[in-house]
Design an enzyme around this catalytic site. Structure first.
Site, short mmCIF file in Angstrom:
data_model
loop_
_atom_site.label_atom_id
_atom_site.label_comp_id
_atom_site.label_asym_id
_atom_site.label_seq_id
_atom_site.Cartn_x
_atom_site.Cartn_y
_atom_site.Cartn_z
CE LYS A 84 -4.41 1.02 2.31
NZ LYS A 84 -5.15 0.79 3.74
C1 E4P Z 1 -8.36 1.84 3.54
O1 E4P Z 1 -7.72 0.97 3.04
C2 E4P Z 1 -8.13 2.52 4.84
O2 E4P Z 1 -7.45 1.67 5.73
C3 E4P Z 1 -9.33 2.85 5.48
O3 E4P Z 1 -10.59 2.55 4.58
C4 E4P Z 1 -9.50 4.35 6.13
O4 E4P Z 1 -10.85 4.35 6.67
P1 E4P Z 1 -11.07 5.67 7.79
O5 E4P Z 1 -11.40 6.94 7.22
O6 E4P Z 1 -12.19 4.82 8.50
O7 E4P Z 1 -9.85 5.63 8.90
#
Ligand code: E4P
Length: 223
Positions: A84
């Protein structure tokens, strides 16, 4: 459409994997920190619970050379891992490098279709379009998802559009309507997808009617 769990909690992955509909898991540095366990052990444990599933694990550096070193390290842990990478200039270049080497990537913190275009051009496997964080500040997070799905299809990119920052089941419904390829969500949201009051009352009625009529299903004894 693929369903991913957004978590660093092993017990949540175990439960959702047990439902037989889980395709992958996304983690991020915040979720890993919250889990209270080590990064590598958490990611590897998740992979073991979900054989063949895509497990996203994020780099934390922001400068190309260091990001590349982190990405190589993370990717070496297991073939299920998708690296990522944040949507920054060095990140996009890193995605290009990794994609040329056949390493899968997930570009995170994408909020607009123009950012998504850069990720797609660099060869991102997944483009993580955040919706909840936009809705939190009175925006329309799902609008960029619909535009990104259209863009990816129109130009024939291989990237899959991943709806992230999902806050509730309606986000999943909207992701389906937008034609997104993947939605990643917290455990509580995935759990809620099963629920409907008419399912509960309807099931109870079926069971009661069957029993009241004196009917039963006799399962054959196993040899
Ligand atoms: C995506 O891969 C992120 O980990 C995640 O969806 C972030 O979400 P949040 O806005 O609830 O922190």
């Amino acid at each position: 459409m693929k369903l991913f769990l957004d978590t660093g909690e092993i017990r949540e992955v175990e439960k959702a994997a047990g439902w037989g509909i889980l395709d992958g898991v996304t983690t991020n540095p915040t979720l890993i920190a919250k889990s209270g366990r080590g990064f590598q052990e958490t990611v590897l444990d998740i992979g073991e619970l979900l054989p063949g599933g895509a497990i996203s694990a994020e780099v934390v550096a922001t400068e190309y050379d260091t990001m590349l070193a982190e990405a190589e390290e993370i990717a070496s842990w297991h073939e299920q891992i998708v690296v990522k990478v944040p949507m920054i200039r060095d990140g996009v270049l890193l995605v290009k490098t990794l994609s040329d080497r056949g390493i899968r990537t997930n570009v995170t913190l994408v909020f607009t279709v123009s950012q998504a275009l850069l990720a797609a051009k660099a060869g991102a496997t997944f483009i993580s379009n955040f919706v909840g964080r936009v809705d939190d500040i009175s925006g329309d997070g799902m609008a960029a998802v619909a535009e990104t799905v259209e863009m990816v299809e129109k130009y024939g990119f291989d990237s899959e559009v991943l709806v992230a920052s999902v806050r509730h089941p309606q986000h999943v419904v909207d992701a389906i309507r937008a034609g997104a390829h993947i939605a990643t969500m917290p455990f509580e949201v995935m759990d809620k997808l099963f629920n409907h009051p008419l399912t509960d009352s309807g099931l109870q009625r079926f069971i009661d009617d069957f029993r009241e009529a004196g009917l039963e299903i006799r399962a054959k004894a196993k040899v």
